[in-house]
Design an enzyme around this catalytic site. Sequence first.
Site, PDB file in Angstrom:
ATOM      1  N   LYS A 224       0.866  -1.077   0.024  1.00 15.56           N
ATOM      2  CA  LYS A 224       0.059   0.020   0.176  1.00 15.56           C
ATOM      3  C   LYS A 224       1.117   0.996  -0.062  1.00 15.56           C
ATOM      4  CE  LYS A 224      -2.109   2.973   2.272  1.00 15.56           C
ATOM      5  NZ  LYS A 224      -1.673   4.386   1.861  1.00 15.56           N
TER       6      LYS A 224
ATOM      7  N   GLY B  60       5.248   4.013  10.788  1.00 13.22           N
ATOM      8  CA  GLY B  60       4.590   5.144  10.779  1.00 13.22           C
ATOM      9  C   GLY B  60       4.164   5.455  12.068  1.00 13.22           C
ATOM     10  N   SER B  61       2.856   6.149  12.241  1.00 13.07           N
ATOM     11  CA  SER B  61       2.517   6.756  13.539  1.00 13.07           C
ATOM     12  C   SER B  61       1.865   5.619  14.574  1.00 13.07           C
ATOM     13  CB  SER B  61       1.222   7.750  13.372  1.00 13.07           C
ATOM     14  OG  SER B  61       0.470   7.298  12.690  1.00 13.07           O
ATOM     15  N   ARG B  62       1.711   5.876  15.621  1.00 15.62           N
ATOM     16  CA  ARG B  62       1.306   5.195  16.582  1.00 15.62           C
ATOM     17  C   ARG B  62      -0.131   4.775  16.475  1.00 15.62           C
ATOM     18  NH1 ARG B  62       1.767   5.117  23.108  1.00 15.62           N
ATOM     19  NH2 ARG B  62       3.844   6.118  22.635  1.00 15.62           N
TER      20      ARG B  62
ATOM     21  N   GLY C 163      -1.631   4.928  13.497  1.00 15.60           N
ATOM     22  CA  GLY C 163      -1.872   4.015  12.252  1.00 15.60           C
ATOM     23  C   GLY C 163      -1.531   2.672  12.774  1.00 15.60           C
ATOM     24  N   GLY C 164      -0.533   2.468  13.180  1.00 13.11           N
ATOM     25  CA  GLY C 164       0.095   1.098  13.724  1.00 13.11           C
ATOM     26  C   GLY C 164      -0.883   0.442  14.477  1.00 13.11           C
TER      27      GLY C 164
ATOM     28  N   GLU D  54       6.444  -0.431  12.988  1.00 15.69           N
ATOM     29  CA  GLU D  54       7.344   0.249  13.951  1.00 15.69           C
ATOM     30  C   GLU D  54       6.722   1.858  13.940  1.00 15.69           C
ATOM     31  OE1 GLU D  54      11.159   0.694  11.622  1.00 15.69           O
ATOM     32  OE2 GLU D  54      11.303   2.844  12.662  1.00 15.69           O
TER      33      GLU D  54
ATOM     34  N   CYS E  63      13.018   7.742  13.192  1.00 21.58           N
ATOM     35  CA  CYS E  63      12.372   7.293  14.453  1.00 21.58           C
ATOM     36  C   CYS E  63      13.473   6.828  15.337  1.00 21.58           C
ATOM     37  CB  CYS E  63      11.882   6.092  13.937  1.00 21.58           C
ATOM     38  SG  CYS E  63      12.728   5.015  13.153  1.00 21.58           S
TER      39      CYS E  63
HETATM   40  N1  NAI Z   1       8.518   6.433  14.312  1.00 20.03           N
HETATM   41  C1  NAI Z   1       8.467   6.589  12.981  1.00 20.03           C
HETATM   42  O1  NAI Z   1       9.187   5.936  12.266  1.00 20.03           O
HETATM   43  C2  NAI Z   1       7.548   7.352  11.978  1.00 20.03           C
HETATM   44  C3  NAI Z   1       6.458   8.125  12.595  1.00 20.03           C
HETATM   45  N2  NAI Z   1       5.831   8.907  12.007  1.00 20.03           N
HETATM   46  C4  NAI Z   1       4.599   9.700  12.759  1.00 20.03           C
HETATM   47  O2  NAI Z   1       3.536   9.586  11.757  1.00 20.03           O
HETATM   48  C5  NAI Z   1       3.101  10.748  11.809  1.00 20.03           C
HETATM   49  C6  NAI Z   1       2.249  10.848  10.347  1.00 20.03           C
HETATM   50  O3  NAI Z   1       3.185  10.357   9.336  1.00 20.03           O
HETATM   51  P1  NAI Z   1       2.829   9.315   8.359  1.00 20.03           P
HETATM   52  O4  NAI Z   1       3.732   8.685   7.635  1.00 20.03           O
HETATM   53  O5  NAI Z   1       1.690  10.005   7.364  1.00 20.03           O
HETATM   54  O6  NAI Z   1       2.238   7.971   9.052  1.00 20.03           O
HETATM   55  P2  NAI Z   1       0.744   7.479   9.159  1.00 20.03           P
HETATM   56  O7  NAI Z   1       1.037   6.442  10.161  1.00 20.03           O
HETATM   57  O8  NAI Z   1      -0.253   8.587   9.337  1.00 20.03           O
HETATM   58  O9  NAI Z   1       0.673   6.812   7.895  1.00 20.03           O
HETATM   59  C7  NAI Z   1       1.563   5.527   7.307  1.00 20.03           C
HETATM   60  C8  NAI Z   1       0.492   4.795   6.530  1.00 20.03           C
HETATM   61  O10 NAI Z   1      -0.567   4.017   7.132  1.00 20.03           O
HETATM   62  C9  NAI Z   1      -1.786   4.405   6.684  1.00 20.03           C
HETATM   63  N3  NAI Z   1      -2.679   4.592   7.629  1.00 20.03           N
HETATM   64  C10 NAI Z   1      -2.405   5.265   8.827  1.00 20.03           C
HETATM   65  N4  NAI Z   1      -3.603   5.300   9.671  1.00 20.03           N
HETATM   66  C11 NAI Z   1      -4.394   4.359   9.217  1.00 20.03           C
HETATM   67  C12 NAI Z   1      -5.602   3.689   9.433  1.00 20.03           C
HETATM   68  N5  NAI Z   1      -6.216   3.969  10.639  1.00 20.03           N
HETATM   69  N6  NAI Z   1      -6.060   2.706   8.776  1.00 20.03           N
HETATM   70  C13 NAI Z   1      -5.357   2.447   7.730  1.00 20.03           C
HETATM   71  N7  NAI Z   1      -4.181   2.743   7.155  1.00 20.03           N
HETATM   72  C14 NAI Z   1      -3.701   3.711   7.928  1.00 20.03           C
HETATM   73  C15 NAI Z   1      -1.501   5.682   5.919  1.00 20.03           C
HETATM   74  O11 NAI Z   1      -2.410   5.733   4.764  1.00 20.03           O
HETATM   75  C16 NAI Z   1      -0.040   5.594   5.392  1.00 20.03           C
HETATM   76  O12 NAI Z   1      -0.045   4.574   4.429  1.00 20.03           O
HETATM   77  C17 NAI Z   1       4.130  11.619  11.769  1.00 20.03           C
HETATM   78  O13 NAI Z   1       3.855  12.799  11.950  1.00 20.03           O
HETATM   79  C18 NAI Z   1       4.964  11.054  12.842  1.00 20.03           C
HETATM   80  O14 NAI Z   1       4.542  11.243  14.156  1.00 20.03           O
HETATM   81  C19 NAI Z   1       5.872   8.846  10.625  1.00 20.03           C
HETATM   82  C20 NAI Z   1       6.680   8.373   9.962  1.00 20.03           C
HETATM   83  C21 NAI Z   1       7.781   7.383  10.577  1.00 20.03           C
HETATM   84  O1  AKG Z   2      17.876   5.772  11.418  1.00 19.14           O
HETATM   85  C1  AKG Z   2      17.563   5.038  10.406  1.00 19.14           C
HETATM   86  O2  AKG Z   2      18.597   4.751   9.451  1.00 19.14           O
HETATM   87  C2  AKG Z   2      16.336   4.356  10.223  1.00 19.14           C
HETATM   88  C3  AKG Z   2      15.468   5.209  10.809  1.00 19.14           C
HETATM   89  C4  AKG Z   2      13.941   4.608  10.778  1.00 19.14           C
HETATM   90  O3  AKG Z   2      13.810   3.545  10.685  1.00 19.14           O
HETATM   91  C5  AKG Z   2      12.615   5.492  10.582  1.00 19.14           C
HETATM   92  O4  AKG Z   2      12.993   6.538  10.873  1.00 19.14           O
HETATM   93  O5  AKG Z   2      11.815   5.003  10.403  1.00 19.14           O
END
Ligand code: NAI
Ligand code: AKG
Length: 536
Positions: A196, A253-255, A257-258, A277, A314
Site C-alpha cells: 500500500k 509510521g504513527s502510533r 496508524g500502527g 514500527e 524514528c
Molecule cells: N516513528 C516513525 O518511524 C515514524 C513516525 N511517524 C509519525 O506519523 C506521523 C504521520 O506520518 P505518516 O507517515 O503519514 O504516518 P501514518 O501512520 O499516518 O501513515 C502511514 C501509513 O499508514 C496508513 N494509515 C495510517 N492510519 C491508518 C488507519 N487508521 N487505517 C489504515 N491505514 C492507515 C497511511 O495511509 C499510510 O499509508 C508523523 O507526524 C510522525 O509523528 C511517521 C513516519 C515514521
Molecule cells: O535511522 C535510520 O537509519 C532508520 C530510521 C527509521 O527506521 C525510521 O526513521 O523509520
Amino acid sequence: MPQAPTSGGKEIDVINGEMFIGSRSLSGTSGEARAVNPATGETLDPVYRGATRAELDEACRLAWEAFDPYRSLEPETRARFLETIAQNILDIGDALIERAMAETGLPRARLEGERGRTVGQLRLFAQVVRDGRYLDLRIDPAMPERQPLPRPDLRLRKIPLGPVAVFGASNFPLAFSVAGGDTASALAAGCPVVVKAHSAHLGTSELVGRAVQAAVRTSGLPEGVFSLLFDTGRDIGQGLVADPRIKAVGFTGSRGGGTALMKIAQARPEPIPVYAEMSSINPVILFPGALAERGEKIAHGFITSLLMGAGQFCTSPGLILAIESDKLDEFIAGAGNALQSASAATMLTPGIHQAYEAGVEALRSHTAVQTIARGQAGQGYQGVPGLFSTTAEAFLADRKLAEEVFGSASLVVRCRDEAELASVLDSLEGQLTAALHITEADHEDARKLIPVLERKVGRILVNGFGTGVEVAHAMVHGGPYPSTADGRSTSVGTMAIDRFLRPVCYQDMPEALLPPELRDSSPYDRLLDGKTVLGA
Ligand SMILES: NC(=O)C1=CN([C@@H]2O[C@H](COP(=O)(O)OP(=O)(O)OC[C@H]3O[C@@H](n4cnc5c(N)ncnc54)[C@H](O)[C@@H]3O)[C@@H](O)[C@H]2O)C=CC1
Ligand SMILES: O=C(O)CCC(=O)C(=O)O
C-alpha cells in the site's frame, strides 16, 4: 538522444499514475490524489487514483495463487530476483532521485545514500537466501532402540507465512517503502508482497513498483509475487490487512496508524502478526566523565544527529538525560548555540509539519519546560529545530513530556542524582535505541543501567547516536511496545526475515517426501542431534 532505461524491453522510468496488480499496470478509479512538493507547496503531476475493492481483491487473489509456486522455487532463482530488483532500481537512474526530491523535500545526497542502502539491502537478502541458514534446519534422527520409548525422526525447517501487506513509510521513500526492508525480507522469505503506497511519495512508489514488476516478469515468476496499490483514504489499507489471504503486515509510521492496523489484524477470524514500527524518543544518557572530557564534541554530535533529515527519523535523539552539573550546563549551552544557527528544514508533508509545530508548541508553552534554543525561522512546511529542558521531577509528573515530537526537537531532562536518572529511564515506554556517552571512569555507573536499558530498548549504543541504522546481520531495529508492535523482531538487518517465517516439523517422513533442504544430502548448515553441522 539518451536511451530510456528498460528492463525486459519495457521502459522503467515512466511516471504516468499507474499502480500494479500482478502483470497489469493500470490507473485506479477510486478518488484522486497528487503528490505535493513540500518545498514549494506545488502539486505534482500526474493524478493518482486509488484502487477499488475489486482491485484489492484481485491483488490478494494473485498473491495467494503465487504463494506456493514462489516459495517452491530454487533459492538461486529467488536470490537472482532480488538482485534484479536492485539493478532495475539503479537503472531508473536520476529520474528516481529527482522525483523523490520533489515529493519529499529531502536533499539529493540523502536520497542517493538511501538508494544505495535499498539496493544493498536487496543484495544482502539475496545472500541470505543462498546461504540457507535462515531456514533454521534441525534434525533429530530416530532412536528406534531408545528405552522406555523410541524417538521418532524429527526434522524442522522454517517456511514462509504467506502473502505480506507492506505499508510504505513517509520518511524513507526508498529504504522503508515499496522495495524497502519489509518488502526485501518478505520476498526473501518466499512471501508474495502487496504494497500500500504512501501518499507522500506516489511517483517514487510508481517508479520503484515498475522496477519490481519488471523483475517479476524477466525472472519468469508468477505475476502475483508483487502488487502495488494506491489508496486515497484508508479503506484499501484496512481491507488489505483484513483480507484472509494476507498472512502478515509490515508497517512504519504513527502510533495511531500502527495500532489501528493491529486492531484489524487481531479482529480477523484468523488473527495475523503486524510488525509495526511506531514511535520512539531514543534516550541519550550523558555520564559525568564523558561530559567533563568531551562535552563540546558530544553536543556537536547530538545536534548533527538531531538535524538529520529534519529530525524525521524514528531513531532521532528526542530525550537527553544527565545529572545536574556545571559540565551539563556547558553541554546545554554548546548544543543550544549550535542549534540556534541551524536552518529550518522542509518537512515531508504538510501533515507532518503541522504535527511537529503542535508538538513543539506544547513543549514551548509547558510551564515546567524551558526553551533553550530555536533554529532559524522558516517558511512554508519548514520545521524550526528546538531544544528544550526540564527537571526529572516535572518529566515524571507529566507523561505527555515523554511523547515523540517527530522532527528536530529534543528535551534535556536534568536529574538530581543517579537514582532519579534511573527512575526516569524506568518510566519510559519501549524504545528503539538508547545511547550512553561514557569514558572508562563511567563504566561502573553505566553497568548499573544496562539491565533497565535491556528491558526498554532494542539497541544500546555507546558514544554515538542511533540515527543511520546499519543494515547488517547483528542489527536490531525494533524494541518493546510501542516502539514496535512486537519487540521480538527487527525490521532492519538480516534477522528481519524471521518475521515472515514459521517452523514446520516433519516427523518420520520418508526421504523422498522430505523437502530437499531437510534430506541427508542437504547442502545447508543444520543442527544435527543438537550439534552444528556445516553444509557443503
Ligand atoms: N516513528 C516513525 O518511524 C515514524 C513516525 N511517524 C509519525 O506519523 C506521523 C504521520 O506520518 P505518516 O507517515 O503519514 O504516518 P501514518 O501512520 O499516518 O501513515 C502511514 C501509513 O499508514 C496508513 N494509515 C495510517 N492510519 C491508518 C488507519 N487508521 N487505517 C489504515 N491505514 C492507515 C497511511 O495511509 C499510510 O499509508 C508523523 O507526524 C510522525 O509523528 C511517521 C513516519 C515514521
Ligand atoms: O535511522 C535510520 O537509519 C532508520 C530510521 C527509521 O527506521 C525510521 O526513521 O523509520
